[in-house]
Write an enzyme that holds these catalytic residues in place. Structure first.
Site, short mmCIF file in Angstrom:
data_model
loop_
_atom_site.label_atom_id
_atom_site.label_comp_id
_atom_site.label_asym_id
_atom_site.label_seq_id
_atom_site.Cartn_x
_atom_site.Cartn_y
_atom_site.Cartn_z
N LYS A 81 12.99 -3.95 -8.43
CA LYS A 81 13.50 -5.32 -8.47
C LYS A 81 12.43 -6.38 -8.63
O LYS A 81 11.35 -6.27 -8.05
CB LYS A 81 14.26 -5.60 -7.17
CG LYS A 81 15.53 -4.81 -7.03
CD LYS A 81 16.18 -5.14 -5.71
CE LYS A 81 17.61 -4.61 -5.66
NZ LYS A 81 18.25 -5.01 -4.40
N ARG B 187 -5.12 10.76 6.10
CA ARG B 187 -5.59 9.54 6.79
C ARG B 187 -6.68 9.87 7.81
O ARG B 187 -7.59 9.06 8.01
CB ARG B 187 -4.43 8.83 7.47
CG ARG B 187 -3.61 8.07 6.47
CD ARG B 187 -2.56 7.21 7.12
NE ARG B 187 -2.12 6.18 6.20
CZ ARG B 187 -0.92 5.60 6.24
NH1 ARG B 187 -0.06 5.96 7.17
NH2 ARG B 187 -0.61 4.67 5.38
N GLY C 20 3.69 2.76 -2.51
CA GLY C 20 4.23 4.06 -2.08
C GLY C 20 4.74 4.90 -3.24
O GLY C 20 4.31 6.04 -3.45
N GLY D 162 1.68 -2.06 2.09
CA GLY D 162 1.90 -3.50 2.27
C GLY D 162 0.63 -4.31 2.06
O GLY D 162 0.66 -5.37 1.42
P1 ADP Z 1 6.14 0.91 -5.17
O1 ADP Z 1 6.68 1.62 -3.96
O2 ADP Z 1 5.06 1.68 -5.84
O3 ADP Z 1 5.73 -0.52 -4.86
P2 ADP Z 1 8.81 0.17 -6.06
O4 ADP Z 1 9.35 0.57 -4.73
O5 ADP Z 1 8.77 -1.28 -6.38
O6 ADP Z 1 7.34 0.81 -6.25
O7 ADP Z 1 9.65 0.84 -7.24
C1 ADP Z 1 9.98 2.19 -7.30
C2 ADP Z 1 11.44 2.41 -7.58
O8 ADP Z 1 11.86 1.74 -8.76
C3 ADP Z 1 11.72 3.87 -7.80
O9 ADP Z 1 12.61 4.31 -6.80
C4 ADP Z 1 12.34 3.94 -9.20
O10 ADP Z 1 13.39 4.88 -9.32
C5 ADP Z 1 12.87 2.54 -9.36
N1 ADP Z 1 13.10 2.23 -10.77
C6 ADP Z 1 12.19 2.16 -11.75
N2 ADP Z 1 12.76 1.90 -12.94
C7 ADP Z 1 14.08 1.80 -12.72
C8 ADP Z 1 15.23 1.54 -13.56
N3 ADP Z 1 15.09 1.32 -14.86
N4 ADP Z 1 16.44 1.50 -12.97
C9 ADP Z 1 16.56 1.73 -11.65
N5 ADP Z 1 15.54 1.98 -10.80
C10 ADP Z 1 14.31 2.01 -11.33
#
Ligand code: ADP
Ligand code: MG
Length: 392
Positions: free
Chosen positions: A193, A36, A350, A373
């Site tokens: 989710k 950063r 992230g 964010g």
């Molecule tokens: P980002 O931080 O890039 O926005 P998210 O936080 O939304 O991404 O998603 C990342 C998480 O989703 C990871 O911890 C990963 O393990 C989880 N994940 C992805 N696919 C699955 C799955 N099929 N079942 C459970 N967790 C999952």
């Protein structure tokens, strides 16, 4: 949309107050990742080359309007000096005197903005106090632009304002991906989710040509179509929402790409026994943890015909082998097409950045946003107050 940049401003002999993001990780008094800090270098040098004096302001951690010694930027100042190769002076509260005493090539770093409750309250009085220090205001902190704070929003009304180099780079990459993109556009949205990404999915179906839904959230879509997903992560209460998103996509002519095969396992741990089955064949006692090779092959075909890719969220539980396979393969395919100049690829989030790094794909992407964010809110189609403030 258009933003003023450093090139549009007269900086000669001017005091230039720059909002930066130097919220770097620190362990035992040592900055462990200088990324950063290194990314603000062009802005600092270009202002100095144009004859301006640089005053930096930033937040550090979440002190919630109080002085918290460990979160003082005095600890960061020497690392800024070292990384940028310029003398850095720290000003704890007598900002005005410190500004008066500045010499030409010196950079002044102000104390953690969030020690003052006026910062997060977007207080016009605090903004005025900051504005009196400068002739020109520059925002180089895209990652803080989704918050209307005194240093990102209120101050922009009080002085001529523009985007710094990093902000400029981020905005042009994002404009290229969703503003006026070259079509076809593919979005990959994965992660845990649906509930955390509803606005994102809602915005994307109206804007992109193909939307790949992966990760845990794909299970919610499969279940909404009457498929049994066993013990998978799944938000059954969002079945109606998932169906609405599918209908909206159909009306907009956006192809939704769900897993065409799934990797299932009975345990969520490294090297767990797994098998690849059809999307409707998840055993009742198993979890869907990744997309299978047929899904990856299909995504590769879509990418090969696309001009633009925007990606947020892994396709599977990428932290644990072998459930990183689909994410890695799709990421490497996108990286290869980007390197061959056939695809513009922009990614952020992230876990997404971690996954693309782990896959060895990040370096070949057109742009990787580190602004968690702010990147998401931008992908959701929301107006970012700190960016809106710079609109010409
Ligand atoms: P980002 O931080 O890039 O926005 P998210 O936080 O939304 O991404 O998603 C990342 C998480 O989703 C990871 O911890 C990963 O393990 C989880 N994940 C992805 N696919 C699955 C799955 N099929 N079942 C459970 N967790 C999952
Ligand atoms: Mg995450």
């Amino acid at each position: 949309m258009a933003w003023k940049t450093l090139d549009d401003m007269d900086l000669n002999g001017k005091r230039v107050l720059v909002r930066v993001d130097i919220n770097v990780p620190m362990e035992n008094g040592v900055v462990t990742d200088m990324t950063r800090i290194s990314r603000i270098a062009d802005t600092v040098y270009d202002i100095q080359d144009a004859g301006g004096k640089v005053i930096l302001m930033a937040h550090y951690g979440r002190p919630k309007g109080k002085v918290v010694e460990e979160m003082s930027l005095i600890h960061i100042a020497p690392f800024v000096a070292e990384e940028l190769g310029v003398p850095v002076t720290f000003a704890d509260s007598d900002y005005r005197d410190a500004v008066k005493e500045m010499v030409d090539d010196e950079v002044l770093l102000l104390e953690n903005l969030r020690f003052n409750p006026g910062e997060e309250a977007n207080d016009p009085e605090f903004a005025k106090r900051l504005a009196t220090l400068c002739d020109v205001y520059v925002n180089d902190a895209f990652s803080a632009a989704h918050r209307a704070h005194a240093s990102t929003e209120a101050i922009s009304k009080l002085r001529p304002s523009c985007a710094g180099r990093l902000m400029e780079e981020e905005l042009s990459a994002l404009e290229a991906a969703l503003g006026k993109p070259k079509r076809p556009v593919v979005a990959v949205v994965g992660g845990a989710k649906v509930s955390t990404k509803l606005d994102l999915l809602g915005n994307l179906v109206g804007k992109v040509d193909h939307l790949v839904i992966g990760g845990g959230m794909a299970n919610t879509f499969l279940a909404a179509q009457g498929i049994n997903v066993g013990k998978s992560l799944c938000e059954h209460d969002l079945a109606d929402t998932a169906r609405e998103i599918l209908a909206k996509a159909e009306a907009a002519g956006c192809e939704i790409i769900l897993p065409r095969d799934i990797v299932v396992a009975r345990e969520f741990k490294a090297g767990a026994a797994s098998e690849t089955v059809a999307p409707d064949a998840c055993p009742a006692d198993a979890m869907i943890l990744d997309a299978g090779p047929a899904t990856v092959a299909y995504i590769e075909g879509v990418l090969a015909n696309a001009k633009t890719l925007i990606w947020n969220g892994p396709l599977g539980a990428f932290e644990i082998e072998p459930f990183d396979a689909a994410t890695n393969a799709a990421a490497l395919a996108a990286a290869k097409l980007t390197k061959a100049k056939k695809l513009i690829s922009v990614a952020g989030g992230g876990d997404t950045v971690a996954a693309l790094n782990q896959a060895g794909a990040a370096a070949d992407f057109t742009y990787i946003s580190t602004a968690g964010g702010a990147f998401l809110e931008w992908m959701e189609g929301k107006e970012l107050p700190g960016v809106a403030a710079l609109n010409t």
